[in-house]
Design a protein around this motif. Structure first.
Motif, PDB file in Angstrom:
ATOM      1  N   SER A 244      62.390 -53.337  38.013  1.00 55.60           N
ATOM      2  CA  SER A 244      61.097 -53.432  37.139  1.00 55.60           C
ATOM      3  C   SER A 244      60.873 -54.897  37.722  1.00 55.60           C
ATOM      4  O   SER A 244      59.540 -54.871  37.786  1.00 55.60           O
ATOM      5  CB  SER A 244      61.594 -53.397  35.822  1.00 55.60           C
ATOM      6  OG  SER A 244      61.948 -54.469  35.294  1.00 55.60           O
ATOM      7  N   GLN A 245      61.336 -55.912  37.934  1.00 57.16           N
ATOM      8  CA  GLN A 245      61.043 -57.236  38.382  1.00 57.16           C
ATOM      9  C   GLN A 245      60.137 -56.917  39.812  1.00 57.16           C
ATOM     10  O   GLN A 245      59.315 -57.697  40.038  1.00 57.16           O
ATOM     11  CB  GLN A 245      61.921 -58.039  38.351  1.00 57.16           C
ATOM     12  CG  GLN A 245      62.280 -58.591  36.905  1.00 57.16           C
ATOM     13  CD  GLN A 245      63.313 -59.729  36.937  1.00 57.16           C
ATOM     14  OE1 GLN A 245      64.122 -59.848  37.991  1.00 57.16           O
ATOM     15  NE2 GLN A 245      63.719 -60.297  35.738  1.00 57.16           N
ATOM     16  N   SER A 246      60.852 -56.152  40.621  1.00 55.75           N
ATOM     17  CA  SER A 246      60.410 -56.166  41.906  1.00 55.75           C
ATOM     18  C   SER A 246      58.871 -55.232  41.848  1.00 55.75           C
ATOM     19  O   SER A 246      58.029 -55.235  42.851  1.00 55.75           O
ATOM     20  CB  SER A 246      61.282 -55.363  42.914  1.00 55.75           C
ATOM     21  OG  SER A 246      61.518 -53.848  42.515  1.00 55.75           O
ATOM     22  N   HIS A 247      58.893 -54.402  41.025  1.00 53.57           N
ATOM     23  CA  HIS A 247      57.683 -53.433  40.891  1.00 53.57           C
ATOM     24  C   HIS A 247      56.196 -54.402  40.081  1.00 53.57           C
ATOM     25  O   HIS A 247      55.492 -53.793  39.961  1.00 53.57           O
ATOM     26  CB  HIS A 247      57.914 -52.204  40.423  1.00 53.57           C
ATOM     27  CG  HIS A 247      58.461 -51.554  41.237  1.00 53.57           C
ATOM     28  ND1 HIS A 247      58.161 -51.059  42.540  1.00 53.57           N
ATOM     29  CD2 HIS A 247      59.907 -50.703  41.259  1.00 53.57           C
ATOM     30  CE1 HIS A 247      59.181 -50.119  43.239  1.00 53.57           C
ATOM     31  NE2 HIS A 247      60.141 -50.127  42.119  1.00 53.57           N
ATOM     32  N   GLN A 248      56.660 -55.565  39.591  1.00 52.88           N
ATOM     33  CA  GLN A 248      55.879 -56.174  38.580  1.00 52.88           C
ATOM     34  C   GLN A 248      54.559 -56.813  39.720  1.00 52.88           C
ATOM     35  O   GLN A 248      54.931 -57.383  40.707  1.00 52.88           O
ATOM     36  CB  GLN A 248      56.531 -57.171  37.975  1.00 52.88           C
ATOM     37  CG  GLN A 248      55.766 -57.715  36.817  1.00 52.88           C
ATOM     38  CD  GLN A 248      56.615 -58.833  36.081  1.00 52.88           C
ATOM     39  OE1 GLN A 248      57.605 -59.335  36.591  1.00 52.88           O
ATOM     40  NE2 GLN A 248      56.266 -58.877  34.800  1.00 52.88           N
ATOM     41  N   LEU A 249      53.655 -56.738  38.967  1.00 54.16           N
ATOM     42  CA  LEU A 249      52.217 -56.994  39.683  1.00 54.16           C
ATOM     43  C   LEU A 249      52.190 -58.573  39.576  1.00 54.16           C
ATOM     44  O   LEU A 249      52.347 -59.095  38.553  1.00 54.16           O
ATOM     45  CB  LEU A 249      51.168 -56.268  38.949  1.00 54.16           C
ATOM     46  CG  LEU A 249      49.614 -56.687  39.797  1.00 54.16           C
ATOM     47  CD1 LEU A 249      49.788 -55.991  41.183  1.00 54.16           C
ATOM     48  CD2 LEU A 249      48.603 -55.877  38.791  1.00 54.16           C
ATOM     49  N   ILE A 250      51.804 -59.258  40.495  1.00 53.47           N
ATOM     50  CA  ILE A 250      51.723 -60.673  40.665  1.00 53.47           C
ATOM     51  C   ILE A 250      50.312 -61.037  41.046  1.00 53.47           C
ATOM     52  O   ILE A 250      49.931 -60.813  42.094  1.00 53.47           O
ATOM     53  CB  ILE A 250      52.864 -61.438  41.531  1.00 53.47           C
ATOM     54  CG1 ILE A 250      54.174 -60.906  40.864  1.00 53.47           C
ATOM     55  CG2 ILE A 250      52.795 -62.744  41.423  1.00 53.47           C
ATOM     56  CD1 ILE A 250      55.340 -61.474  41.627  1.00 53.47           C
ATOM     57  N   CYS A 251      49.712 -62.115  40.412  1.00 50.11           N
ATOM     58  CA  CYS A 251      48.367 -62.213  40.954  1.00 50.11           C
ATOM     59  C   CYS A 251      48.434 -63.387  42.347  1.00 50.11           C
ATOM     60  O   CYS A 251      49.078 -64.125  42.163  1.00 50.11           O
ATOM     61  CB  CYS A 251      47.603 -63.146  39.817  1.00 50.11           C
ATOM     62  SG  CYS A 251      46.176 -63.851  40.237  1.00 50.11           S
ATOM     63  N   PRO A 252      47.653 -62.839  43.177  1.00 52.91           N
ATOM     64  CA  PRO A 252      47.937 -63.633  44.477  1.00 52.91           C
ATOM     65  C   PRO A 252      47.153 -65.171  44.457  1.00 52.91           C
ATOM     66  O   PRO A 252      47.379 -65.974  45.053  1.00 52.91           O
ATOM     67  CB  PRO A 252      47.159 -62.641  45.535  1.00 52.91           C
ATOM     68  CG  PRO A 252      46.044 -61.843  44.736  1.00 52.91           C
ATOM     69  CD  PRO A 252      46.804 -61.604  43.282  1.00 52.91           C
ATOM     70  N   ARG A 253      46.193 -65.166  43.206  1.00 58.94           N
ATOM     71  CA  ARG A 253      45.630 -66.538  43.080  1.00 58.94           C
ATOM     72  C   ARG A 253      46.372 -67.543  42.311  1.00 58.94           C
ATOM     73  O   ARG A 253      46.483 -68.511  42.836  1.00 58.94           O
ATOM     74  CB  ARG A 253      44.107 -66.367  42.490  1.00 58.94           C
ATOM     75  CG  ARG A 253      43.480 -67.570  42.609  1.00 58.94           C
ATOM     76  CD  ARG A 253      42.135 -67.354  41.832  1.00 58.94           C
ATOM     77  NE  ARG A 253      41.275 -66.552  42.895  1.00 58.94           N
ATOM     78  CZ  ARG A 253      39.903 -65.908  42.177  1.00 58.94           C
ATOM     79  NH1 ARG A 253      39.877 -66.055  41.020  1.00 58.94           N
ATOM     80  NH2 ARG A 253      39.398 -65.168  43.179  1.00 58.94           N
ATOM     81  N   CYS A 254      46.849 -67.111  41.360  1.00 54.69           N
ATOM     82  CA  CYS A 254      47.522 -68.067  40.132  1.00 54.69           C
ATOM     83  C   CYS A 254      49.313 -67.764  40.082  1.00 54.69           C
ATOM     84  O   CYS A 254      49.912 -68.571  39.523  1.00 54.69           O
ATOM     85  CB  CYS A 254      46.807 -68.251  39.040  1.00 54.69           C
ATOM     86  SG  CYS A 254      47.068 -66.966  37.934  1.00 54.69           S
ATOM     87  N   GLY A 255      49.437 -66.609  40.557  1.00 53.55           N
ATOM     88  CA  GLY A 255      50.968 -66.311  40.508  1.00 53.55           C
ATOM     89  C   GLY A 255      51.253 -65.601  38.878  1.00 53.55           C
ATOM     90  O   GLY A 255      52.274 -65.385  38.848  1.00 53.55           O
ATOM     91  N   SER A 256      50.366 -65.454  38.078  1.00 51.30           N
ATOM     92  CA  SER A 256      50.618 -64.871  36.934  1.00 51.30           C
ATOM     93  C   SER A 256      50.806 -63.291  36.901  1.00 51.30           C
ATOM     94  O   SER A 256      50.656 -62.721  37.867  1.00 51.30           O
ATOM     95  CB  SER A 256      49.232 -65.145  35.919  1.00 51.30           C
ATOM     96  OG  SER A 256      49.447 -64.468  34.649  1.00 51.30           O
ATOM     97  N   THR A 257      51.578 -63.018  35.771  1.00 52.74           N
ATOM     98  CA  THR A 257      52.238 -61.487  35.997  1.00 52.74           C
ATOM     99  C   THR A 257      51.618 -60.856  34.821  1.00 52.74           C
ATOM    100  O   THR A 257      51.811 -59.765  34.385  1.00 52.74           O
ATOM    101  CB  THR A 257      53.831 -61.603  35.522  1.00 52.74           C
ATOM    102  OG1 THR A 257      54.180 -62.273  34.555  1.00 52.74           O
ATOM    103  CG2 THR A 257      54.412 -62.025  36.971  1.00 52.74           C
ATOM    104  N   SER A 258      50.676 -61.398  34.110  1.00 49.64           N
ATOM    105  CA  SER A 258      49.721 -60.750  32.949  1.00 49.64           C
ATOM    106  C   SER A 258      48.658 -60.378  33.341  1.00 49.64           C
ATOM    107  O   SER A 258      47.591 -61.177  33.547  1.00 49.64           O
ATOM    108  CB  SER A 258      49.661 -62.003  31.820  1.00 49.64           C
ATOM    109  OG  SER A 258      49.022 -61.468  30.518  1.00 49.64           O
TER     110      SER A 258
END
Length: 152
Positions: free
Chosen positions: A106-120
């Motif tokens: 589930s962590q590997s499929h989590q979307l990460i913002c390319p600009r700030c690194g946020s996952t929200s």
């Protein structure tokens, strides 16, 4: 929270260890026979890590079950208990392994913002397609931290 002064009981036939309640006359779940009271309380048990507990349980069984003056010891009952404990531990290990794999997946499929690194992120529905000019069912994800739009 566990009461630290609860007595620890053991089955003299099979070596099944029970953290009993105060004043409770314990019965072995495996052999349906009376348990004997040990000189130990839950306090010692709760202060140990997993490996220490295993070694301590082995010592307890040697002292109370495998001792020469125990007329109740039963080899078949001992083997049954060991088989059940082994199967239970195997199931718990498999369950823990599966849970850890699911968490990693589930962590590997989590979307990460390319600009700030946020996952929200929040979903934002596209209303029109540039190519066709019609309504579409596509959804973009918008970072809640910096507002960057990630197209899906």
């Amino acid at each position: 929270m566990l009461e630290d002064d609860r007595p620890i009981h053991i089955c003299p036939k099979c070596g099944y260890i029970v953290l009993a309640l105060k004043g409770e006359c314990g019965i072995c779940e495996l052999e349906r026979d009376k348990l004997i009271l040990t000189n130990y309380t839950c306090k010692i048990y709760t202060e140990m890590d997993k490996e220490q507990k295993r070694e301590w349980e082995e010592m307890l069984r040697k002292r109370y079950v495998l001792c020469p003056d125990n007329p109740y010891y039963n080899k078949e009952a001992w083997d049954r208990r060991e088989d059940i404990e082994f199967q239970t531990q195997l199931q718990m290990d498999n369950w823990e392994k599966k849970r850890n794999e699911e968490a990693a997946q589930s962590q590997s499929h989590q979307l990460i913002c390319p600009r700030c690194g946020s996952t929200s992120f929040s979903p934002l529905r596209r209303k029109w397609s540039l190519l066709t000019g019609f309504m579409t069912n596509k959804v973009d994800m918008v970072c809640n931290h910096c507002g960057h739009v990630v197209k899906k």
